[in-house]
Enzyme design. Sequence first.
Site, PDB file in Angstrom:
ATOM      1  N   HIS A 263      -6.491  -1.727   1.222  1.00 54.93           N
ATOM      2  CA  HIS A 263      -5.235  -0.693   1.526  1.00 54.93           C
ATOM      3  C   HIS A 263      -5.407   0.547   1.018  1.00 54.93           C
ATOM      4  O   HIS A 263      -4.856   1.329   1.475  1.00 54.93           O
ATOM      5  CB  HIS A 263      -4.030  -1.351   1.230  1.00 54.93           C
ATOM      6  CG  HIS A 263      -2.594  -0.705   1.384  1.00 54.93           C
ATOM      7  ND1 HIS A 263      -2.163   0.088   2.431  1.00 54.93           N
ATOM      8  CD2 HIS A 263      -1.551  -0.535   0.203  1.00 54.93           C
ATOM      9  CE1 HIS A 263      -1.188   0.897   2.175  1.00 54.93           C
ATOM     10  NE2 HIS A 263      -0.722   0.345   0.917  1.00 54.93           N
TER      11      HIS A 263
ATOM     12  N   ASP B 110      -0.145  -6.272   0.036  1.00 57.06           N
ATOM     13  CA  ASP B 110      -1.200  -5.201  -0.087  1.00 57.06           C
ATOM     14  C   ASP B 110      -2.401  -5.518  -0.393  1.00 57.06           C
ATOM     15  O   ASP B 110      -2.666  -5.993  -1.740  1.00 57.06           O
ATOM     16  CB  ASP B 110      -0.812  -4.089  -1.014  1.00 57.06           C
ATOM     17  CG  ASP B 110       0.214  -3.279  -0.444  1.00 57.06           C
ATOM     18  OD1 ASP B 110       0.712  -3.135   0.764  1.00 57.06           O
ATOM     19  OD2 ASP B 110       0.874  -2.177  -1.133  1.00 57.06           O
TER      20      ASP B 110
ATOM     21  N   HIS C  33      -0.741   1.502  -6.563  1.00 57.79           N
ATOM     22  CA  HIS C  33      -1.856   1.348  -5.657  1.00 57.79           C
ATOM     23  C   HIS C  33      -3.192   1.819  -6.096  1.00 57.79           C
ATOM     24  O   HIS C  33      -4.167   1.039  -5.880  1.00 57.79           O
ATOM     25  CB  HIS C  33      -1.382   2.438  -4.306  1.00 57.79           C
ATOM     26  CG  HIS C  33      -0.624   1.726  -3.567  1.00 57.79           C
ATOM     27  ND1 HIS C  33       0.602   1.941  -3.695  1.00 57.79           N
ATOM     28  CD2 HIS C  33      -0.347   1.178  -2.275  1.00 57.79           C
ATOM     29  CE1 HIS C  33       1.658   1.271  -2.787  1.00 57.79           C
ATOM     30  NE2 HIS C  33       0.669   1.138  -1.717  1.00 57.79           N
TER      31      HIS C  33
HETATM   32  C1  23J Z   1       1.314   6.945  -0.159  1.00 55.83           C
HETATM   33  C2  23J Z   1       0.726   7.384   1.155  1.00 55.83           C
HETATM   34  C3  23J Z   1       0.645   6.466   1.719  1.00 55.83           C
HETATM   35  C4  23J Z   1       0.951   5.225   1.758  1.00 55.83           C
HETATM   36  C5  23J Z   1       1.658   4.734   0.689  1.00 55.83           C
HETATM   37  C6  23J Z   1       1.851   5.464  -0.181  1.00 55.83           C
HETATM   38  C7  23J Z   1       2.195   3.148   0.782  1.00 55.83           C
HETATM   39  O1  23J Z   1       1.377   2.394   1.183  1.00 55.83           O
HETATM   40  C8  23J Z   1       3.191   2.976  -0.080  1.00 55.83           C
HETATM   41  O2  23J Z   1       3.357   1.555  -0.333  1.00 55.83           O
HETATM   42  O3  23J Z   1       4.069   3.470  -0.696  1.00 55.83           O
HETATM   43  S1  23J Z   1       0.705   3.883   3.136  1.00 55.83           S
HETATM   44 MN    MN Z   2       1.308   0.337   0.262  1.00 59.40          MN
END
Ligand code: 23J
Ligand code: MN
Length: 241
Positions: free
Chosen positions: A80, A76, A209
């Site tokens: 991202h 990632d 994230h």
């Molecule tokens: C929540 C919404 C979209 C995404 C994601 C999480 C992730 O990338 C993830 O790794 O859980 S794309």
């Molecule tokens: Mn992800």
Amino acid sequence: MTNLLADLATALGSGTVRVIDLSQPLAPDTPVIALPPQFGQSAPFRVEPISHYDARGPAWAWSNLSLGEHTGTHFDAPIHWITGKDQPNNALDTIPPQRLVAPANVIDCATDCATNPDFLLTRARLEAWEAAHGRIEAGSWVLLRSDWSKRPGPAMFLNAADDGPHTPGPDPDCVQFMVRERDVIGFGTETVGTDAGQAFGFDPPFPCHAGMHGANKFGLASLTNLDRLPPKGAILITPPR
Ligand code: 23J
Ligand code: MN
């Protein structure tokens, strides 16, 4: 210093330094993240042979591949997530390559995760790990060993229920500790994404994230073979694949 790389080459050749593949092979049944239905979805992995030593190509085998970027073992990049969208050099084609080689700290939580699929990695757990194994140094990875990669089949791996997926990950405070107080290069995990399965409901949502990519740090998901790494001492090479 002069012999550092020559010594490394010798150690690699003799097996004194071992090389371990932390990625899983891709297959049509590779588990893929599923989002709630109102969102766009990742396509399954597909292999379409172009030729296979046959009339389509008598001496060669090759294929067309199609996959979502989030399929199987993946990196990632900061781009991202929306928090990382304006970071400099935030995509795999611009990340300085020296950032793709870094030490790893492997936090073994396999026993906890076996009894609690919603296991959350905490600051206290990392501090206890540091007391036993040494400090998580700036620019190093934190890898959560959950043994999730050993789960049989996509359903057990994704572990989705009516209220969403149940898989381990870091809690929000742990992410802040890793980012602000340890300045790690990123967080890696065996599950399908770097955040816990229930992280959509955390404050903030998807803290790993949001926090990692907002600080221009990285993620690694669907890792395997973490049980073959020492707690400290391994160096991770994380080129795009
Ligand atoms: C929540 C919404 C979209 C995404 C994601 C999480 C992730 O990338 C993830 O790794 O859980 S794309
Ligand atoms: Mn992800």
